[in-house]
Write an enzyme that holds these catalytic residues in place. Structure first.
Site: not given
Ligand code: NAP
Length: 281
Positions: A21-22, A72, A93, A133, A226, A245
């Site tokens: 969605l960025s 990353k 990031n 994670g 998210y 998120g």
């Protein structure tokens, strides 16, 4: 958005990134502020495509990029410099193009995550934290929470990566006597009451349930994805406090945006564009 010969370029490097969605957030913000720039996808399935993209970033039209799964950490040696915060976290990031054309690696995930907790009034001081994670996002979360919480326990699919993160955390010598431990089997781990569980992997995107300890209503469950994942659904049904998120996504995006365009980020516009998009999806 009108593209012309002067339009600057930013974007997202990673794989997979089609779902992100960025694009919505950044392009809505650029349009609202009348900035002549666009935010595009740069899929990068392997190291060789990542290297090519980093070379392309060095050309004049680029202002920088966000970096996501799975690059990353492995992008770090390809950049010209890494700021102290990203070095401490061990993950980048955001790439920002400097005035001299060099590429600086930074990290907005950690601060974005903390702002998302504070916005939702989620108390984290002195609580026990369980991380699912040990990638770039988990690193950012662990490093920003470590000085404030009572303990951090980490499970990761690749145990050596969790052990490496724990080793780096132990070296930091935090003043709060934090307890740091590795978990080999989340399903049998006795999660203390009132713990915060933070899911930092893609498990849930395709409706998978990540391995996790038994949960109850005293726990807070945060999923960095998210969407309303099976983990969040189950936790909500148990009466636990939950958060997805999306707030972190907006805050980390807003910080990166301000680094690239040197203007205060239009957070409200980012929020509105995200909610509009999510209603359509
Ligand atoms: P990353 O640095 O590539 O790390 C990926 C992590 O996920 C590693 O711990 C990896 O384990 C684990 N993983 C990947 N596939 C897995 C699988 N099939 N089963 C179990 N574990 C698996 O990526 P990242 O940046 O940390 O991102 C992780 C997730 O968080 C992504 O889904 C990303 O979209 C999300 N995220 C959200 C935000 C936000 O703003 N809301 C910000 C950052 C990240 P191994 O070490 O074993 O490979």
């Amino acid at each position: 958005m009108k593209i012309n010969g002067h339009t600057k370029i930013a974007g997202l490097i990673g794989n997979p990134i089609a779902h992100s969605l960025s694009y919505t957030l950044h392009n809505a913000a650029l349009e609202a502020l009348g900035i002549d720039a666009c935010y595009l996808p740069f899929p990068s399935p392997d190291t060789s495509s990542l290297k090519n993209l980093v070379s392309m970033m060095r050309t004049p039209g680029f202002v920088g990029a966000n970096v996501t799964i799975p690059h990353k950490e492995n992008i770090i040696p390809m950049l010209d410099s890494i700021d102290r915060n990203a070095q401490r976290i061990g993950a980048v990031n955001t790439i920002t193009k400097q005035l001299d054309g060099t590429l600086l690696g930074k990290n907005s995930d950690a601060e974005g995550f903390l702002l998302s907790l504070e916005n939702a009034s989620i108390q984290y001081t002195n609580r026990n934290v369980f991380l699912i994670g040990a990638g770039g996002a988990a690193r950012a979360v662990a490093m920003i929470l470590a000085p404030h919480v009572a303990s951090i326990t980490i499970w990761n699919r690749t145990p050596a990566k969790a052990q490496k993160l724990l080793f780096e955390l132990r070296k930091k010598d935090f003043p709060n006597n934090i307890s740091l431990s590795f978990c080999a089997d989340p399903s049998s781990y006795p999660l203390p009451p009132k713990s915060i569980l933070i899911q930092c992997t893609p498990l849930g995107k395709e409706d998978e349930m990540p391995p996790h300890p038994q949960l109850d209503k005293s726990h807070t469950v945060i999923d960095l994805l998210y969407q309303y994942t099976p983990l969040l659904q189950q936790s909500h049904a148990l009466g636990a406090q939950i958060q997805d998120g999306s707030s972190m996504l907006i805050h980390q995006a807003a910080i990166s945006f301000s680094w690239w365009f040197s203007v205060p980020p239009p957070i409200e516009i980012m929020y509105r564009s995200l909610h509009k998009q999510r209603k359509i999806v």
